[in-house]
Write a protein that holds these residues in place. Structure first.
Motif, mmCIF file in Angstrom:
data_model
loop_
_atom_site.group_PDB
_atom_site.id
_atom_site.type_symbol
_atom_site.label_atom_id
_atom_site.label_comp_id
_atom_site.label_asym_id
_atom_site.label_seq_id
_atom_site.Cartn_x
_atom_site.Cartn_y
_atom_site.Cartn_z
ATOM 1 N N GLU A 557 0.846 -1.190 0.000
ATOM 2 C CA GLU A 557 0.000 0.000 0.000
ATOM 3 C C GLU A 557 0.877 1.234 0.000
ATOM 4 O O GLU A 557 2.069 1.181 0.314
ATOM 5 N N GLY A 558 0.284 2.372 -0.388
ATOM 6 C CA GLY A 558 1.024 3.622 -0.423
ATOM 7 C C GLY A 558 1.501 3.969 -1.831
ATOM 8 O O GLY A 558 1.136 3.325 -2.822
ATOM 9 N N PHE A 559 2.324 5.009 -1.919
ATOM 10 C CA PHE A 559 2.847 5.444 -3.200
ATOM 11 C C PHE A 559 4.263 5.953 -3.040
ATOM 12 O O PHE A 559 4.742 6.216 -1.928
ATOM 13 N N ARG A 560 4.939 6.124 -4.174
ATOM 14 C CA ARG A 560 6.273 6.697 -4.225
ATOM 15 C C ARG A 560 6.332 7.692 -5.373
ATOM 16 O O ARG A 560 5.867 7.409 -6.477
ATOM 17 N N LEU A 561 6.928 8.854 -5.094
ATOM 18 C CA LEU A 561 7.161 9.873 -6.118
ATOM 19 C C LEU A 561 8.624 10.293 -6.031
ATOM 20 O O LEU A 561 9.098 10.699 -4.965
ATOM 21 N N GLY A 562 9.329 10.185 -7.157
ATOM 22 C CA GLY A 562 10.747 10.533 -7.184
ATOM 23 C C GLY A 562 11.073 11.423 -8.356
ATOM 24 O O GLY A 562 10.419 11.383 -9.413
ATOM 25 N N ALA A 563 12.103 12.257 -8.184
ATOM 26 C CA ALA A 563 12.551 13.160 -9.257
ATOM 27 C C ALA A 563 14.070 13.235 -9.228
ATOM 28 O O ALA A 563 14.680 13.268 -8.145
ATOM 29 N N ARG A 564 14.680 13.253 -10.426
ATOM 30 C CA ARG A 564 16.125 13.339 -10.552
ATOM 31 C C ARG A 564 16.458 14.432 -11.561
ATOM 32 O O ARG A 564 15.907 14.459 -12.675
ATOM 33 N N GLN A 584 14.330 13.296 -14.895
ATOM 34 C CA GLN A 584 13.538 12.067 -14.804
ATOM 35 C C GLN A 584 12.586 12.156 -13.618
ATOM 36 O O GLN A 584 12.948 12.641 -12.539
ATOM 37 N N ALA A 585 11.345 11.685 -13.819
ATOM 38 C CA ALA A 585 10.336 11.615 -12.751
ATOM 39 C C ALA A 585 9.734 10.219 -12.730
ATOM 40 O O ALA A 585 9.434 9.648 -13.792
ATOM 41 N N ASP A 586 9.573 9.676 -11.523
ATOM 42 C CA ASP A 586 9.022 8.331 -11.347
ATOM 43 C C ASP A 586 7.870 8.372 -10.352
ATOM 44 O O ASP A 586 7.906 9.145 -9.375
ATOM 45 N N GLY A 587 6.893 7.538 -10.592
ATOM 46 C CA GLY A 587 5.786 7.392 -9.655
ATOM 47 C C GLY A 587 5.279 5.969 -9.650
ATOM 48 O O GLY A 587 5.235 5.308 -10.694
ATOM 49 N N GLY A 601 1.088 -0.295 -9.823
ATOM 50 C CA GLY A 601 1.276 0.411 -11.096
ATOM 51 C C GLY A 601 2.472 1.349 -11.025
ATOM 52 O O GLY A 601 2.838 1.823 -9.944
ATOM 53 N N ARG A 602 3.079 1.604 -12.172
ATOM 54 C CA ARG A 602 4.279 2.450 -12.222
ATOM 55 C C ARG A 602 4.289 3.273 -13.510
ATOM 56 O O ARG A 602 3.793 2.822 -14.557
ATOM 57 N N ALA A 603 4.846 4.483 -13.419
ATOM 58 C CA ALA A 603 5.033 5.338 -14.599
ATOM 59 C C ALA A 603 6.359 6.071 -14.471
ATOM 60 O O ALA A 603 6.797 6.404 -13.360
ATOM 61 N N ARG A 604 7.011 6.306 -15.634
ATOM 62 C CA ARG A 604 8.280 7.040 -15.665
ATOM 63 C C ARG A 604 8.300 7.933 -16.901
ATOM 64 O O ARG A 604 7.897 7.513 -17.980
ATOM 65 N N ILE A 605 8.788 9.151 -16.719
ATOM 66 C CA ILE A 605 8.975 10.077 -17.815
ATOM 67 C C ILE A 605 10.346 10.709 -17.665
ATOM 68 O O ILE A 605 10.754 11.077 -16.556
ATOM 69 N N ALA A 606 11.072 10.835 -18.785
ATOM 70 C CA ALA A 606 12.425 11.387 -18.740
ATOM 71 C C ALA A 606 12.683 12.195 -20.006
ATOM 72 O O ALA A 606 12.081 11.939 -21.069
#
Length: 737
Positions: A557-564, A584-587, A601-606
């Motif tokens: 459960e929960g979520f993760r949001l990351g940015a580089r 790059q951003a990840d969620g 579920g996962r998504a990434r944009i760079a």
């Protein structure tokens, strides 16, 4: 009144009578002993009244003719002596006692005893039982052999559901239901009857009655009687539920001088008039102990509770002696091994500061943090008074740390495989405290189908803060991919605050620098590599992660949001200086449908804005495909490619993943299956494009261990390119994301 059970007054009366009888018998024994002593007194030679000796009573003629002498009979004087009672001296204790004569048992005639008439009105219950012992009761069938009957009025026993659930887990009949014969079932019935009595007392019913009825369990029944013909029934008459009467908490009231009594008394949520639940005592004792430890009382002590049950009042008086022993603040942290882990360094690890009110949770947290360093085999922390409380002001305690160092040198290794990546083996040697405190030196190497590396790393844990790490890393590597190959020398430095398996953080961050020189070459349209080009690159990468998930390796459960963000400057031999940024951003999101199924579920944009693709070193471009990207495709095989189908990398990237993590009952719930679908695309420009999206799908297997799941995924490319394999295999530790 009673403590831990009552006293049987009838038994006491019988015991008193037995004591009186024993005294009478003792007196009689003394008299008999005195008489025996007198009768057995020795006869002196000069005593004329002394009895004759055996030699005097048997004449010599008896030896010559024994049979004739015997036929003469007993002299008259001897007969008279047998019939006459013995003479007793006047002052003897036996003189006052009458002569007692007891006939021989064979001469006693006992009266005949008439047999009892048979009672024909006795009826035995049949199973299932037809006539309950309670006037108005409702049955709760536990099993084919066990029935409990409670009052139909729920107000008479409102805790029935909780009581039943607890009894089912403890019942001996329920536990051994499968193989119980008659004798065993009868013994189990007695044990369950005692269990019910104890449980009723736990819930405050000290006058409760448990009526046990059995069927098919008499001595006349066969040992292997059919199970359907036997059973046990318990009728429960709870009676009145006792309440708490007087409550004595010892010297807890002395905490009022520090202003803590109201809060501490409020933590112990038992008041006179509350139901006398024994479970509540245990629960509230733990709450009070926790409150004392969190309010500045490191030396507080609580004696075991005592319950005095008064049946006349139908109340239970509770005595639980609490000794607070003064309030304190934190002082400094000391160490018994200052050359190994100094007290100053341990104070940096601690979350508390000197002067802060003592909290036991902070002490336990420091202990866990010391163990998490991996440098110690054991640690004991003891509060030591350095200043006593005075005039309502808290005292001061130092945290005295006694630790035993553990093994400091380790050799580690790992082996993995991925389609497109091939085999990869990594090994390392590390000394975790070569530069105290917590300064580690690590030498590592990688040998693989596509990658080779040799590096040296210096790492300083808990550097100027808890879980903050300084890392300096130098390495030389070679990479051999379908898109390019590279020979690189690099020096990087990072200062970061990260999550660990013991202390997962909601916010993690890192910042640092990267300097590298790399010789790289790309494959041409025919798949042949061209000449090598040298790039000199400098970068300042910054990273942040917001993590609300419940686990690092297996979130449910929960979520993760990351940015580089990594601004970079690059100089190619024979070319111009280029500046660009790698963004790059990840969620990811995790939803637990139940305790067996998790949807993830996962998504990434760079993007890489600022420079043309061909001016960027191939190793710094964006790629997709592989076990942590789009499964079913080779590692870094998705993206723009030459006419031979080899990827050339891009400046933008999009990735999506969706999977269901399903636990199965196999191997005691340690096996899971994971159907998944992934998608991704790589574009030439810095703006992501959906011109060509690669989709992969498949299924994975998870073997769940204490440290995380072991992952094996099989992925199939749904729209493969000319160089893509039919299936991709990926093996790793932890979930894919």
């Amino acid at each position: 009144m009673m403590r831990s059970g009552g006293i049987d007054t009838a038994s006491a009366d019988r015991a008193s009578a037995s004591v009186q009888d024993a005294r009478l018998i003792s007196r009689l024994a003394i008299s008999l002993a005195a008489g025996a002593s007198l009768l057995s007194s020795p006869a002196f030679a000069q005593d004329p009244e002394a009895p004759e000796r055996l030699e005097d009573l048997i004449p010599d003629s008896a030896l010559e003719n024994p049979e004739g002498w015997a036929e003469q009979g007993v002299p008259q004087s001897a007969t008279d002596m047998e019939d006459a009672p013995p003479e007793v001296e006047a002052d003897s204790p036996l003189d006052a006692m009458p002569l007692v004569t007891v006939p021989w048992p064979t001469e006693i005639e006992l009266p005949e005893i008439d047999p009892l008439d048979a009672e024909e009105d006795i009826q035995f219950a049949e199973f299932p039982f037809e006539t309950p012992a309670l006037v108005d009761g409702s049955e709760e069938r536990i099993s084919d052999e066990l029935v409990l009957v409670f009052p139909s009025d729920l107000a008479l026993f409102p805790l029935r559901d909780e009581f039943l659930a607890r009894f089912k887990t403890l019942s001996t009949i329920e536990e051994l239901d499968d193989d119980a014969n008659n004798a065993r079932l009868a013994a189990q019935a007695r044990e369950d009857e005692e269990l019910l009595q104890r449980m009723l007392a736990v819930y405050g019913y000290y006058d409760a009655q448990v009526i046990r009825s059995v069927q098919g369990l008499t001595e006349l029944d066969p040992i292997d009687a059919p199970q359907a013909e036997r059973g046990v029934r318990f009728d429960i008459i709870p009676g009145a539920q006792y309440l708490f009467g007087n409550i004595d908490l010892g010297s807890l009231a002395t905490t009022s001088r520090f202003g803590d009594y109201e809060a501490l008394r409020g933590a112990f949520e038992i008041l006179p008039g509350d139901p006398a639940l024994q479970d509540k005592i245990v629960e509230e004792q733990a709450d009070l102990d926790r409150a004392l430890g969190e309010s500045g009382y490191p030396f507080a002590a609580i004696r075991a509770p005592e319950l005095l049950v008064d049946h006349a009042r139908q109340e239970a008086d509770l005595t639980m002696i609490v000794t607070p022993q003064g309030k304190y603040r934190f002082g400094s942290v000391t160490s018994n091994r200052p050359d190994f882990l100094s007290g100053r360094h341990l104070g940096t690890i601690a979350r508390f500061k000197p002067g802060q009110t003592y909290q036991r949770s902070e002490e336990l947290d420091l202990r866990r943090a010391i163990l998490a360093t991996g440098l110690v085999a054991s640690v004991v922390i003891t509060p030591v008074e350095v200043q006593a409380p005075v005039d309502g002001e808290p005292g001061v305690v130092d945290m005295q740390v006694e630790l035993v160092p553990g093994e400091l040198r380790t050799i580690e290794g790992s082996i993995g495989y991925g389609t497109g990546e091939g085999f990869r083996a990594e090994a390392s040697w590390q000394h975790r405290n070569l530069f105290p405190p917590e300064g580690a030196l690590k030498v590592r190497g990688i040998a693989g189908t596509r990658e080779q590396l040799l590096g040296v790393t210096f790492r300083k844990n808990n550097f100027y803060g808890r879980d903050r790490i300084l890392t300096l890393d130098a390495y030389a590597s070679t990479l051999d991919y379908d898109a390019y190959d590279a020979r690189t020398i690099s020096l990087t430095g990072t200062y970061e605050q990260v999550s660990t398996l013991l202390f997962q953080k909601e916010l993690s961050w890192s910042g640092g620098f990267e300097i590298l020189a790399t010789q790289e070459r790309e494959a041409d349209a025919n798949g042949n590599f061209g000449p090598r080009e040298t790039y000199f690159i400098g970068a300042l990468p910054v990273y942040a992660l917001w993590d609300t998930s419940d686990s690092l390796l297996d979130p449910s459960e929960g979520f993760r949001l990351g940015a580089r963000v990594s601004p970079e400057i690059s100089k190619r031999n024979g070319g111009d200086m280029q500046t660009y940024a790698r963004l790059q951003a990840d969620g990811s999101y995790y939803y637990g449908v139940n305790d067996k199924i998790v949807i993830a579920g996962r998504a990434r944009i760079a993007s890489i804005p600022g420079a043309p693709r061909d001016e960027i070193a191939p190793s710094r471009r964006l790629y997709a495909g592989g076990g942590g990207s789009v499964r079913g495709y080779g590692y870094r095989s998705i993206g723009p490619s030459n006419s031979n189908g080899d990827p050339t990398g891009g400046r933008s990237l999009l990735e999506f993943s969706l999977e269901a993590r399903i636990r199965t009952p196999l191997l005691d719930n340690s096996i899971g299956i994971v159907p998944f679908v992934d998608a991704g695309t790589v574009g030439v420009n810095s703006t992501p494009s959906f011109d060509e999206i690669k989709i992969g799908a498949g299924i994975g297997v998870r073997y769940y261990t204490s440290f995380g799941p072991i992952r094996v995924d099989l992925g199939v490319p749904l729209n493969p390119g000319p160089n893509d394999d039919v299936v991709g295999v990926y093996i790793s530790l932890g979930q894919a994301f």
